[in-house]
Design a protein around this motif. Structure first.
Motif, PDB file in Angstrom:
ATOM      1  N   GLY A 210      94.289  13.601   9.269  1.00  0.00           N
ATOM      2  CA  GLY A 210      95.048  14.681   9.876  1.00  0.00           C
ATOM      3  C   GLY A 210      94.604  14.969  11.299  1.00  0.00           C
ATOM      4  O   GLY A 210      93.519  14.572  11.748  1.00  0.00           O
ATOM      5  N   THR A 211      95.449  15.696  12.029  1.00  0.00           N
ATOM      6  CA  THR A 211      95.188  15.949  13.448  1.00  0.00           C
ATOM      7  C   THR A 211      93.968  16.829  13.665  1.00  0.00           C
ATOM      8  O   THR A 211      93.279  16.707  14.688  1.00  0.00           O
ATOM      9  CB  THR A 211      96.436  16.570  14.090  1.00  0.00           C
ATOM     10  OG1 THR A 211      97.545  15.675  13.914  1.00  0.00           O
ATOM     11  CG2 THR A 211      96.233  16.811  15.574  1.00  0.00           C
ATOM     12  N   ASP A 398      99.451  16.518   8.030  1.00  0.00           N
ATOM     13  CA  ASP A 398      99.452  17.711   8.864  1.00  0.00           C
ATOM     14  C   ASP A 398     100.287  18.832   8.251  1.00  0.00           C
ATOM     15  O   ASP A 398     101.115  18.595   7.367  1.00  0.00           O
ATOM     16  CB  ASP A 398      99.979  17.368  10.262  1.00  0.00           C
ATOM     17  CG  ASP A 398      98.923  16.726  11.133  1.00  0.00           C
ATOM     18  OD1 ASP A 398      97.728  16.841  10.802  1.00  0.00           O
ATOM     19  OD2 ASP A 398      99.280  16.115  12.162  1.00  0.00           O
TER      20      ASP A 398
END
Length: 525
Positions: A210-211, A398
């Motif tokens: 994920g970011t 995300d």
């Protein structure tokens, strides 16, 4: 943050940079009978302000010495010499909640400052995606930074976790990817099939791409480079990565530019709807411009040109065009090739006019297929880079990737019917999800919402009024939401603003070189 995969990949990257993002790697396909992936325990969301280098367990990562050496030259890229740049690898924790456990590696490339006496530090670059290779971006963008940035900064590209030459996500092999990208037939099992393939090849990585994790990697990279603050230029999805960095490490924000802004408050479904509407506007603008040119296969009636184009593209579902090598230009591939050229400004429209004429008048699909191949990251030998695999894994990890309610889905379809009737004419429910994360077992429980960067240095947000992939309203919303940002507006077509006119480029360069922000309300014609 995407447009339907069957008509256009939703990867958010500047089309002008697409040539710099080609690689040749892919994974293997899980068989259709593969068991459903096991669901790992949900990754806890990191705190809003991670301790970073103050955490004793992370100090070895921040303090590691990067072994820079000449990048290997790629013989496939005959017009550029990668060995003129330096490459290295950075080690980061797989799971930041267990930094003493397994690690992953990030690929790096840098173009060193031309004038050591003027050097300000490093400028980290992200070209978009998610899934775009920052390494290949720096290696292939020979013109980047000629307005002083090369003198004042080491230009550093990095492949985020899961991407490119870093520890990467692999899902589909080349043959399966070809079929996946060009099919005109989709059903509800599509998301499950892809999740099974990704889990079979990259299961351990999927819960940690994920970011938020990528933003923590960005801070480790800043520390390893020896920079007290992060100087950063992010395009498209790269703005989302930069936004998450500013949220988690506000005290470490240096000169940060977010160009082609992503709105962090929207769900996947809302992103998809708003992008479809924006692409429809750009498609109609292209068609209206086409009929004014000497040669246009859409006729001379501006009221009917866009409808004629959409009818032709949709008609390829029943009668695809032959392409050399035994391939077929399907409706899906033709829509992708067409809409991908709307990422460029009007300078790219002539090529699109010619490609459409070649297909509509001569019934030859090779030029439109070449545009689709370029967008999908497919090389001439049939190999694919891993952008799509990484895009799926990162996007689904995300916030906002959960399944909408029936009422939300119905409202989305009605909005598309009213505001994007050409692009969405034959959409099914599955077409609204790119990628289809509803069956993805590695999703975060975090919901999308406003992002603040309290205490951060001023941030420059760039928005383009005719941007089809990241609508201008997203830039307005992000700049307002951050609370410490200045919005620079480029009036014109195409995705992102830097490099598309002198006014926008000069304003960005001035901020990065001297820290001088454009006056509030500045608009570049």
């Amino acid at each position: 943050m995407n447009v339907n995969i069957a008509r256009l990949s939703g990867r958010l990257l500047p089309a002008a940079l697409a040539a710099a993002l080609l690689a040749g790697c892919s994974g293997t396909t899980a068989s259709p009978e593969a068991a459903a992936p096991s669901v790992p325990s949900a990754s806890p969301s990191p705190t809003a302000t991670p301790t970073g280098e103050a955490d004793p367990a992370l100090k070895p990562f921040y303090g590691q010495q990067l072994a820079w050496a000449a990048c290997p030259d790629d013989p496939k890229t005959k017009k550029q010499d990668e060995s003129a740049l330096q490459c290295a690898r950075l080690r980061v924790p797989l799971d930041y909640t267990a930094p003493g456990g397994e690690t992953v590696e990030l690929a790096l490339a840098r173009r060193q400052s031309a004038k050591a006496d003027q050097r300000l530090g490093s400028l980290l670059l992200n070209p978009g995606g998610p899934g775009g290779s920052g390494v290949e971006f720096v290696q292939g963008a020979a013109e980047l930074g000629k307005n002083g940035l090369r003198d004042r900064y080491d230009l550093v590209g990095f492949d985020p976790r899961g991407v490119g030459a870093s520890t990467a996500v692999h899902c589909l092999d080349d043959k399966a990817r070809d079929a996946w990208d060009t099919t005109d037939t989709r059903d509800g099992s599509r998301g499950t099939t892809l999740a099974q393939a990704c889990a079979a090849n990259s299961g351990k990585l999927l819960a940690h791409v994920g970011t938020r994790d990528a933003a923590r990697d960005l801070d480790v990279l800043r520390g390893a480079l020896g920079d007290p603050k992060l100087n950063y230029l992010g395009f498209s999805y790269g703005t989302y990565l930069g936004t998450r960095y500013a949220e988690q490490f506000p005290a470490k924000v240096g000169r940060v530019v977010l160009d082609g802004a992503v709105d962090p408050t929207l769900s996947q479904l809302d992103h998809s709807v708003q992008q479809n509407i924006s692409f429809e506007k750009s498609l109609r603008a292209f068609a209206a411009d086409c009929v004014q040119q000497a040669q246009c296969s859409l006729g001379k009636d501006p009221e009917k040109a866009a409808e004629k184009l959409a009818k032709f593209l949709d008609g390829l579902k029943a009668e695809p065009l032959d392409v050399p090598g035994g391939r077929k230009l399907t409706a899906s591939a033709a829509w992708t090739g067409t809409l991908s050229m709307l990422y460029a400004d009007k300078s790219g429209w002539e090529y699109l006019r010619n490609a459409l004429g070649w297909a509509m008048v001569r019934e030859k699909g090779d030029y439109l297929m070449a545009l689709a191949d370029d967008y999908y990251g497919r090389s001439e030998d049939g190999g694919h880079n891993n952008m799509f695999d990484a895009y799926t894994a990162i996007h689904c990890a995300d916030p906002g990737s959960g399944a909408p309610s029936d009422a939300q889905l119905a409202a989305a379809k009605q909005q598309l019917h009213e505001q994007a009737p050409l692009i969405s004419a034959r959409y099914t429910d599955e077409d609204l999800f790119d990628p289809d994360c509803r069956s993805w077992p590695y999703r975060t429980t975090e919901q999308p919402g406003p992002v603040k960067a309290a205490g951060a240095a001023p941030i420059l947000v760039v928005g383009s009024t005719g941007d089809p992939a990241t609508p201008y309203a997203w830039a307005e919303k992000l700049a307002t939401g951050l609370g410490n940002a200045t919005l620079l507006t480029r009036e014109g077509e195409g995705h992102t603003g830097y490099g598309k006119n002198e006014c926008t480029t000069a304003a960005v360069d001035a901020f990065l070189n001297t820290g001088t922000l454009p006056a509030p309300g500045t608009r570049c014609q």
